[in-house]
Design a protein around this motif. Structure first.
Motif, PDB file in Angstrom:
ATOM      1  N   ARG A  71      59.412  82.623  28.864  1.00 29.64           N
ATOM      2  CA  ARG A  71      59.594  83.460  27.662  1.00 29.64           C
ATOM      3  C   ARG A  71      58.982  84.836  27.866  1.00 29.64           C
ATOM      4  O   ARG A  71      59.581  85.865  27.529  1.00 29.64           O
ATOM      5  CB  ARG A  71      58.951  82.773  26.451  1.00 29.64           C
ATOM      6  N   ALA A  72      57.771  84.880  28.439  1.00 27.77           N
ATOM      7  CA  ALA A  72      57.101  86.162  28.654  1.00 27.77           C
ATOM      8  C   ALA A  72      57.874  87.025  29.644  1.00 27.77           C
ATOM      9  O   ALA A  72      57.997  88.248  29.454  1.00 27.77           O
ATOM     10  CB  ALA A  72      55.675  85.924  29.155  1.00 27.77           C
ATOM     11  N   LEU A  73      58.411  86.427  30.680  1.00 26.21           N
ATOM     12  CA  LEU A  73      59.205  87.186  31.646  1.00 26.21           C
ATOM     13  C   LEU A  73      60.484  87.713  31.012  1.00 26.21           C
ATOM     14  O   LEU A  73      60.898  88.859  31.250  1.00 26.21           O
ATOM     15  CB  LEU A  73      59.544  86.295  32.850  1.00 26.21           C
ATOM     16  N   GLN A  74      61.097  86.885  30.197  1.00 25.19           N
ATOM     17  CA  GLN A  74      62.318  87.301  29.504  1.00 25.19           C
ATOM     18  C   GLN A  74      62.025  88.470  28.569  1.00 25.19           C
ATOM     19  O   GLN A  74      62.781  89.458  28.513  1.00 25.19           O
ATOM     20  CB  GLN A  74      62.862  86.103  28.727  1.00 25.19           C
ATOM     21  N   GLU A  75      60.919  88.392  27.856  1.00 23.16           N
ATOM     22  CA  GLU A  75      60.544  89.475  26.935  1.00 23.16           C
ATOM     23  C   GLU A  75      60.215  90.755  27.691  1.00 23.16           C
ATOM     24  O   GLU A  75      60.351  91.857  27.139  1.00 23.16           O
ATOM     25  CB  GLU A  75      59.356  89.034  26.082  1.00 23.16           C
ATOM     26  N   ALA A  76      59.801  90.629  28.937  1.00 24.59           N
ATOM     27  CA  ALA A  76      59.495  91.808  29.759  1.00 24.59           C
ATOM     28  C   ALA A  76      60.751  92.407  30.373  1.00 24.59           C
ATOM     29  O   ALA A  76      60.669  93.429  31.066  1.00 24.59           O
ATOM     30  CB  ALA A  76      58.509  91.431  30.859  1.00 24.59           C
ATOM     31  N   GLY A  77      61.888  91.769  30.159  1.00 27.73           N
ATOM     32  CA  GLY A  77      63.152  92.297  30.659  1.00 27.73           C
ATOM     33  C   GLY A  77      63.590  91.752  31.996  1.00 27.73           C
ATOM     34  O   GLY A  77      64.573  92.231  32.565  1.00 27.73           O
ATOM     35  N   ALA A  78      62.885  90.747  32.508  1.00 25.48           N
ATOM     36  CA  ALA A  78      63.248  90.168  33.799  1.00 25.48           C
ATOM     37  C   ALA A  78      64.372  89.163  33.631  1.00 25.48           C
ATOM     38  O   ALA A  78      64.521  88.521  32.588  1.00 25.48           O
ATOM     39  CB  ALA A  78      62.036  89.488  34.423  1.00 25.48           C
ATOM     40  N   ALA A  79      65.169  89.008  34.665  1.00 25.64           N
ATOM     41  CA  ALA A  79      66.194  87.962  34.693  1.00 25.64           C
ATOM     42  C   ALA A  79      65.515  86.627  34.967  1.00 25.64           C
ATOM     43  O   ALA A  79      64.719  86.500  35.905  1.00 25.64           O
ATOM     44  CB  ALA A  79      67.225  88.261  35.766  1.00 25.64           C
TER      45      ALA A  79
END
Length: 494
Positions: A71-79
């Motif tokens: 979730r944190a990676l997704q929120e940071a814009g990562a695939a």
């Protein structure tokens, strides 16, 4: 991290107790949230060029950390691509909450196909794994590490590594880096787990230090802070006998080099005097190579008994290149009965292979003054039952051996373990791989002897010697030979 816990080693079982105790005062999901966020931050910092983060989530709390990280990676814009082992509907507790907070899609683990540019976040199993990984996980490990050779960031410990023993349970990821929480686990330090964990980050998720201290065992990483207060005092007016007199037994004329390595190391490590106790037939050979060390003839027990009349001579190293098992046993008996301190290495250890209990009886019932320095093969000669017990970790074996022998156990290797009869254990981590060379153990025995001769307690003498030995290897550099090590022994740490 709190200075008193940054060297602590905690077993998975103890970490479970710590987690349960922390949940009484803190939000257990809050701890999971901080852990997952730390993993995501490490992933972004370490792998800025990743095209996609493939987060592999297990069925327990390690998987929950993975869902938070995803979730944190997704929120940071990562695939992000998330794949789960088992049915997500079966998740419970904090792991179920972490899954519920993740808004992306989750595919089965079997559907993951490694792709160029992927960075794998391994959140399948943590340090608590104590069984072989399922075949489905072994297949993914093969695809990721062997076929695609993708970078892996492990959560807590690479899946497949037993957190208590460091052993591989069927198959294991080889991680570029590992993020663990609060404390190291034995699997981070014991081989092969240490080599599979890659760069290790220990992240403080907020569990109070008092809980760690209350529930943790007496295991730590071997660093100077542990034994600094036991270092010998360096007074300006001290004389050579005040710095201790170390005696090292030499082998026969054809095998004198090992003892001279020990003697040279003893001098460099701070002993005020070092005497090489040589068979008469080897006196000329030894004399041709000695300068600072003294030389005395000792052929048998009568010669040694006469030598022991000198009360200043309290510390001995026996074993390097010694060869004669019967004479070794007689000398050890005299030293034990005379109340001397002894470092028993190599041939000295092997001399008691047929009757280890006789050795242990000689040093029983008092403060430890015997230091044993076996490698795995020598350990098996004194403790065959412990060596053959596959359920024991290297820490377990060393601890049980120390208690049985009433001695300090230095179980050597790239992951050297130092154990005391009272249960204290240190795991060393500063030795470079090129320290594994012929004669290196002889140098270590001499350093231990020098520390004992200077009055350090046996456990602290052994631990500090292992650390200085590792530093000497680092200073001497790759390609060293044992002859290089004595001159590279560093001063006492500030």
């Amino acid at each position: 991290m709190h200075k008193d816990i940054d060297t602590l080693i905690v077993t998975p079982e103890d970490m479970g107790r710590i987690d349960r105790a922390a949940a009484l005062d803190l939000s257990s999901y809050g701890l999971m949230e901080r852990a997952g966020q730390a993993v995501a931050a490490a992933a972004l910092r370490r792998f800025p060029g990743a095209l996609r983060f493939a987060v592999l989530c297990g069925p327990g709390n390690n998987g929950g950390d993975g869902y938070v990280a995803a979730r944190a990676l997704q929120e940071a814009g990562a695939a992000v691509a998330v794949h789960a082992l088992g049915e997500t509907a079966a998740l419970t507790g904090d792991a179920a909450s972490a899954f519920a907070c993740f808004s992306g899609s989750v595919a089965p683990l079997s559907a993951y196909v490694p792709a160029a540019g992927d960075v794998v976040i391994d959140a399948l199993f943590g340090a608590g794994l104590s069984r072989d990984v399922p075949q489905a996980v072994a297949d993914i490990i093969e695809a990721v590490c062997r076929k695609a050779a993708l970078p892996v960031l492990a959560v807590d410990l690479p899946s497949g590594v037993d957190g208590r023993t460091g052993q591989v349970r069927g198959a294991a990821f080889e991680a570029s880096a590992t993020v663990t929480f609060m404390c190291r686990k034995p699997g981070h330090l014991l081989l092969p787990g240490r080599s599979l964990a890659g760069d290790l980050e220990v992240f403080d998720i907020g569990i109070p230090a008092r809980l760690l201290a209350r529930h943790a065992d007496h295991m730590r990483v071997n660093v100077p802070a542990i034994w600094r207060l036991a270092l010998p005092e360096q007074e300006g007016a001290i004389h050579k006998y005040g710095r201790g007199h170390l005696a090292v037994f030499s082998g026969p004329a054809t095998a004198t080099g090992a003892a001279r390595l020990s003697a040279a190391a003893g001098l460099r490590a701070g002993a005020g005097l070092v005497t090489l106790l040589s068979p008469r037939e080897a006196l000329s050979v030894n004399a041709a190579h000695l300068t600072a060390a003294m030389l005395k003839p000792v052929d048998g027990d009568d010669d040694l008994s006469a030598l022991l009349d000198d009360a200043r001579l309290q510390t001995f190293v026996l074993g390097p290149g010694f060869g004669d098992g019967a004479r070794a046993r007689g000398h050890v008996r005299l030293l034990a009965e005379g109340g001397r301190r002894l470092v028993l290495d190599a041939d000295g250890i092997s001399a008691f292979r047929d009757d280890p209990a006789a050795l242990f009886a000689l040093f029983s019932g008092e403060s430890p003054r015997l230091v044993l320095t076996p490698h795995d093969g020598e350990f098996a000669r004194l403790f065959p039952d412990l060596a053959q017990d596959g359920a024991l970790s290297k820490i377990d074996r060393a601890r049980k051996a120390a208690a049985r022998s009433n001695g300090i156990l230095i179980l050597k290797g790239a992951d050297t373990v130092i154990a005391a009869p009272d249960g204290r254990v240190l795991v060393n981590g500063n030795a470079p791989p090129w320290l594994a060379t012929a004669g290196s153990g002889d140098v270590l025995a001499g350093i231990v002897g020098a520390h004992l001769a200077q009055g350090m307690p046996a456990f602290e003498a052994a631990a500090s010697a292992v650390w200085r030995h590792g530093e000497a290897g680092r200073i001497a550099g790759e390609g060293l030979t044992a002859e290089d090590l004595p001159d590279a022994i560093p001063p006492w740490p500030e």
